[in-house]
Design a protein around this motif. Structure first.
Motif, PDB file in Angstrom:
ATOM      1  N   LEU A  61       0.830  -1.205  -0.150  1.00 55.64           N
ATOM      2  CA  LEU A  61      -0.021   0.210  -0.226  1.00 55.64           C
ATOM      3  C   LEU A  61       0.972   1.324  -0.090  1.00 55.64           C
ATOM      4  CD1 LEU A  61      -2.435  -1.072   2.927  1.00 55.64           C
ATOM      5  CD2 LEU A  61      -2.832  -1.316   0.421  1.00 55.64           C
ATOM      6  N   LYS A  62       0.338   2.263  -0.097  1.00 51.01           N
ATOM      7  CA  LYS A  62       1.005   3.789  -0.302  1.00 51.01           C
ATOM      8  C   LYS A  62       1.345   3.946   1.178  1.00 51.01           C
ATOM      9  CE  LYS A  62      -0.558   6.989  -3.169  1.00 51.01           C
ATOM     10  NZ  LYS A  62      -1.428   7.795  -3.967  1.00 51.01           N
ATOM     11  N   GLN A  63       0.260   3.774   2.172  1.00 52.45           N
ATOM     12  CA  GLN A  63       0.174   3.846   3.579  1.00 52.45           C
ATOM     13  C   GLN A  63      -0.341   2.665   4.366  1.00 52.45           C
ATOM     14  OE1 GLN A  63      -1.701   7.514   4.504  1.00 52.45           O
ATOM     15  NE2 GLN A  63      -0.300   8.809   3.330  1.00 52.45           N
ATOM     16  N   LYS A  64       0.500   2.158   5.121  1.00 52.45           N
ATOM     17  CA  LYS A  64      -0.097   1.191   6.119  1.00 52.45           C
ATOM     18  C   LYS A  64      -1.375   1.433   6.562  1.00 52.45           C
ATOM     19  CE  LYS A  64       4.399  -1.140   7.004  1.00 52.45           C
ATOM     20  NZ  LYS A  64       4.608  -2.293   7.441  1.00 52.45           N
ATOM     21  N   SER A  65      -2.080   0.040   6.584  1.00 50.51           N
ATOM     22  CA  SER A  65      -3.395   0.228   7.231  1.00 50.51           C
ATOM     23  C   SER A  65      -3.796  -1.316   7.420  1.00 50.51           C
ATOM     24  CB  SER A  65      -4.431   0.866   6.161  1.00 50.51           C
ATOM     25  OG  SER A  65      -5.740   0.516   6.680  1.00 50.51           O
ATOM     26  N   SER A  66      -4.556  -1.285   8.581  1.00 52.45           N
ATOM     27  CA  SER A  66      -5.121  -2.770   9.025  1.00 52.45           C
ATOM     28  C   SER A  66      -6.585  -2.786   8.781  1.00 52.45           C
ATOM     29  CB  SER A  66      -4.975  -2.833  10.429  1.00 52.45           C
ATOM     30  OG  SER A  66      -5.422  -2.115  11.378  1.00 52.45           O
ATOM     31  N   ASN A  67      -7.076  -1.733   7.976  1.00 56.43           N
ATOM     32  CA  ASN A  67      -8.634  -1.728   7.819  1.00 56.43           C
ATOM     33  C   ASN A  67      -8.952  -2.240   6.501  1.00 56.43           C
ATOM     34  OD1 ASN A  67     -11.313  -0.859   7.154  1.00 56.43           O
ATOM     35  ND2 ASN A  67     -11.211   1.022   8.497  1.00 56.43           N
ATOM     36  N   ALA A  68      -9.366  -3.517   6.439  1.00 56.98           N
ATOM     37  CA  ALA A  68      -9.550  -4.358   5.245  1.00 56.98           C
ATOM     38  C   ALA A  68     -10.539  -3.441   4.319  1.00 56.98           C
ATOM     39  CB  ALA A  68      -9.957  -5.597   5.461  1.00 56.98           C
ATOM     40  N   ASN A  69     -11.791  -3.272   5.131  1.00 56.49           N
ATOM     41  CA  ASN A  69     -12.832  -2.413   4.206  1.00 56.49           C
ATOM     42  C   ASN A  69     -12.310  -1.136   3.425  1.00 56.49           C
ATOM     43  OD1 ASN A  69     -15.558  -2.440   3.413  1.00 56.49           O
ATOM     44  ND2 ASN A  69     -16.022  -0.795   4.804  1.00 56.49           N
ATOM     45  N   THR A  70     -11.460  -0.560   4.139  1.00 50.06           N
ATOM     46  CA  THR A  70     -11.378   0.876   3.492  1.00 50.06           C
ATOM     47  C   THR A  70     -10.055   0.496   2.377  1.00 50.06           C
ATOM     48  OG1 THR A  70     -11.213   1.928   5.711  1.00 50.06           O
ATOM     49  CG2 THR A  70      -9.938   3.008   4.004  1.00 50.06           C
ATOM     50  N   ILE A  71      -9.351  -0.499   2.689  1.00 45.64           N
ATOM     51  CA  ILE A  71      -8.340  -0.886   1.463  1.00 45.64           C
ATOM     52  C   ILE A  71      -9.093  -1.325   0.474  1.00 45.64           C
ATOM     53  CG2 ILE A  71      -6.336  -2.619   1.053  1.00 45.64           C
ATOM     54  CD1 ILE A  71      -5.705  -2.562   4.050  1.00 45.64           C
ATOM     55  N   ALA A  72      -9.924  -2.115   0.387  1.00 47.96           N
ATOM     56  CA  ALA A  72     -10.633  -2.840  -0.598  1.00 47.96           C
ATOM     57  C   ALA A  72     -11.202  -1.617  -1.444  1.00 47.96           C
ATOM     58  CB  ALA A  72     -11.527  -4.115  -0.186  1.00 47.96           C
ATOM     59  N   LYS A  73     -11.828  -0.835  -0.695  1.00 49.00           N
ATOM     60  CA  LYS A  73     -12.675   0.265  -1.282  1.00 49.00           C
ATOM     61  C   LYS A  73     -11.874   1.574  -2.071  1.00 49.00           C
ATOM     62  CE  LYS A  73     -17.161  -0.295   1.317  1.00 49.00           C
ATOM     63  NZ  LYS A  73     -17.782  -1.050   0.110  1.00 49.00           N
ATOM     64  N   ALA A  74     -10.860   1.530  -1.462  1.00 46.02           N
ATOM     65  CA  ALA A  74      -9.986   2.887  -1.884  1.00 46.02           C
ATOM     66  C   ALA A  74      -9.415   2.743  -3.401  1.00 46.02           C
ATOM     67  CB  ALA A  74      -8.631   2.563  -1.214  1.00 46.02           C
ATOM     68  N   GLU A 100     -13.505 -19.298  -6.767  1.00 48.90           N
ATOM     69  CA  GLU A 100     -14.022 -19.565  -5.526  1.00 48.90           C
ATOM     70  C   GLU A 100     -13.826 -18.415  -4.295  1.00 48.90           C
ATOM     71  OE1 GLU A 100     -16.093 -21.441  -2.420  1.00 48.90           O
ATOM     72  OE2 GLU A 100     -15.904 -21.975  -4.420  1.00 48.90           O
ATOM     73  N   GLY A 101     -12.909 -17.654  -4.736  1.00 43.64           N
ATOM     74  CA  GLY A 101     -12.447 -16.560  -3.913  1.00 43.64           C
ATOM     75  C   GLY A 101     -13.317 -15.296  -4.344  1.00 43.64           C
ATOM     76  N   PHE A 102     -13.503 -15.181  -5.832  1.00 43.20           N
ATOM     77  CA  PHE A 102     -14.625 -14.277  -6.077  1.00 43.20           C
ATOM     78  C   PHE A 102     -16.136 -14.464  -5.731  1.00 43.20           C
ATOM     79  CE2 PHE A 102     -11.644 -12.910  -9.449  1.00 43.20           C
ATOM     80  CZ  PHE A 102     -11.709 -11.468  -9.215  1.00 43.20           C
ATOM     81  N   LYS A 103     -16.451 -15.814  -5.704  1.00 43.55           N
ATOM     82  CA  LYS A 103     -17.779 -16.269  -5.121  1.00 43.55           C
ATOM     83  C   LYS A 103     -17.910 -16.048  -3.827  1.00 43.55           C
ATOM     84  CE  LYS A 103     -20.777 -20.141  -4.789  1.00 43.55           C
ATOM     85  NZ  LYS A 103     -20.868 -21.727  -4.976  1.00 43.55           N
ATOM     86  N   LYS A 104     -17.014 -16.249  -2.969  1.00 39.31           N
ATOM     87  CA  LYS A 104     -16.897 -15.663  -1.425  1.00 39.31           C
ATOM     88  C   LYS A 104     -17.034 -14.147  -1.262  1.00 39.31           C
ATOM     89  CE  LYS A 104     -14.833 -19.648   0.715  1.00 39.31           C
ATOM     90  NZ  LYS A 104     -13.515 -20.036   1.249  1.00 39.31           N
ATOM     91  N   SER A 105     -16.218 -13.341  -1.864  1.00 40.30           N
ATOM     92  CA  SER A 105     -15.986 -12.074  -2.201  1.00 40.30           C
ATOM     93  C   SER A 105     -17.212 -11.236  -2.401  1.00 40.30           C
ATOM     94  CB  SER A 105     -14.652 -11.263  -2.640  1.00 40.30           C
ATOM     95  OG  SER A 105     -14.814 -11.439  -4.001  1.00 40.30           O
ATOM     96  N   THR A 106     -17.887 -11.822  -3.357  1.00 42.79           N
ATOM     97  CA  THR A 106     -19.259 -11.167  -3.736  1.00 42.79           C
ATOM     98  C   THR A 106     -20.539 -11.773  -3.172  1.00 42.79           C
ATOM     99  OG1 THR A 106     -19.420 -12.583  -5.742  1.00 42.79           O
ATOM    100  CG2 THR A 106     -18.184 -10.810  -6.051  1.00 42.79           C
ATOM    101  N   PHE A 161     -14.891  -4.274  -9.536  1.00 42.92           N
ATOM    102  CA  PHE A 161     -13.914  -5.265  -9.686  1.00 42.92           C
ATOM    103  C   PHE A 161     -12.784  -5.502  -8.741  1.00 42.92           C
ATOM    104  CE2 PHE A 161     -10.691  -7.900 -11.663  1.00 42.92           C
ATOM    105  CZ  PHE A 161     -11.349  -9.316 -12.061  1.00 42.92           C
ATOM    106  N   LYS A 162     -11.996  -4.360  -8.644  1.00 42.73           N
ATOM    107  CA  LYS A 162     -10.998  -4.536  -7.813  1.00 42.73           C
ATOM    108  C   LYS A 162     -11.357  -4.597  -6.481  1.00 42.73           C
ATOM    109  CE  LYS A 162      -8.380  -1.715  -4.784  1.00 42.73           C
ATOM    110  NZ  LYS A 162      -8.933  -0.956  -3.486  1.00 42.73           N
ATOM    111  N   GLU A 163     -12.476  -4.348  -5.751  1.00 40.86           N
ATOM    112  CA  GLU A 163     -12.938  -4.481  -4.559  1.00 40.86           C
ATOM    113  C   GLU A 163     -13.072  -6.029  -4.372  1.00 40.86           C
ATOM    114  OE1 GLU A 163     -16.524  -3.383  -1.323  1.00 40.86           O
ATOM    115  OE2 GLU A 163     -16.129  -2.094  -3.254  1.00 40.86           O
ATOM    116  N   ALA A 164     -13.745  -6.464  -5.440  1.00 41.56           N
ATOM    117  CA  ALA A 164     -14.109  -8.146  -5.214  1.00 41.56           C
ATOM    118  C   ALA A 164     -12.847  -8.831  -5.323  1.00 41.56           C
ATOM    119  CB  ALA A 164     -15.073  -8.461  -6.421  1.00 41.56           C
ATOM    120  N   LEU A 165     -11.815  -8.374  -6.131  1.00 42.39           N
ATOM    121  CA  LEU A 165     -10.493  -9.230  -6.225  1.00 42.39           C
ATOM    122  C   LEU A 165      -9.731  -9.104  -5.057  1.00 42.39           C
ATOM    123  CD1 LEU A 165      -8.323 -10.383  -8.131  1.00 42.39           C
ATOM    124  CD2 LEU A 165      -7.708  -8.179  -8.968  1.00 42.39           C
ATOM    125  N   PHE A 166      -9.436  -8.022  -4.424  1.00 42.91           N
ATOM    126  CA  PHE A 166      -8.759  -7.803  -3.142  1.00 42.91           C
ATOM    127  C   PHE A 166      -9.395  -8.272  -2.019  1.00 42.91           C
ATOM    128  CE2 PHE A 166      -5.937  -5.359  -6.007  1.00 42.91           C
ATOM    129  CZ  PHE A 166      -4.902  -5.110  -5.091  1.00 42.91           C
TER     130      PHE A 166
END
Length: 187
Positions: A61-74, A100-106, A161-166
């Motif tokens: 990442l550009k800046q460290k973060s532990s917030n998965a939701n914020t990272i995925a949506k950024a 399988e990962g896309f199925k779970k992430s969506t 798509f990026k959000e689902a992928l990450f």
């Protein structure tokens, strides 16, 4: 003069070692550059199956973060690096794992993504071998890009798509809960 050369060599070795992270049998860089932007390792760990290390994975990442939701949506450049460690990982197993990962992430809502998922998985050409490196990068302004050993294989547009992928790695139903925690730097 020999002492100066020796001191210089030792200093450069220490600097070089500090610029990398050891994960299992993989050595991952602490910094990478994509889309002209410097990214720093946020966290790294192993994807294991049946006590076998399948790959070392790292989140950049550009800046460290532990917030998965914020990272995925950024809407900013970031990357997941996968360093293949086992011959058990094949092209078909990687494709199935991504599906399988896309199925779970969506949450099973694949319809809006299906065409792009198929196209993305199609970028994985040829058989997967030990020590190959796959970089899954979201490049702001371009989309989700797949690199194999540093060569771009293709890209998919869309922040959704990026959000689902990450979220395959850092979402609510990740491929590996331990790896998710390690990538997010929360142990």
């Amino acid at each position: 003069m020999k002492k100066i050369c020796l001191i210089f060599f030792i200093l450069m070795s220490v600097i070089s070692i500090q610029a990398q992270t050891e994960v299992g049998d993989a050595t991952l860089p602490n910094k990478v550059k994509f889309n002209g932007e410097d990214l720093t390792i946020n966290g790294a760990g192993l994807r294991e199956k049946f006590f076998i290390d399948i790959y070392a994975g790292a989140l950049y990442l550009k800046q460290k973060s532990s917030n998965a939701n914020t990272i995925a949506k950024a809407d900013e450049t970031m990357a997941v690096k996968l360093h293949i460690l086992s011959g058990m990982m094949s092209r078909s197993k990687m494709a199935n794992a991504l599906r399988e990962g896309f199925k779970k992430s969506t949450n099973g809502n694949l319809a809006p993504y299906q065409e792009r998922i198929d196209k993305f998985i199609g970028f994985i050409s040829g058989e997967i071998e030990v020590d190959q490196i796959y970089d899954i990068v979201y490049e702001k302004g371009k989309g989700s890009v797949l690199y194999k050993d540093g060569q771009e294989k293709g890209h998919i547009t869309g922040l959704d798509f990026k959000e689902a992928l990450f979220n395959i790695w850092i979402g609510n139903k990740p491929a590996d809960k331990g790896l998710k925690k390690e990538m997010l730097g929360v142990l």
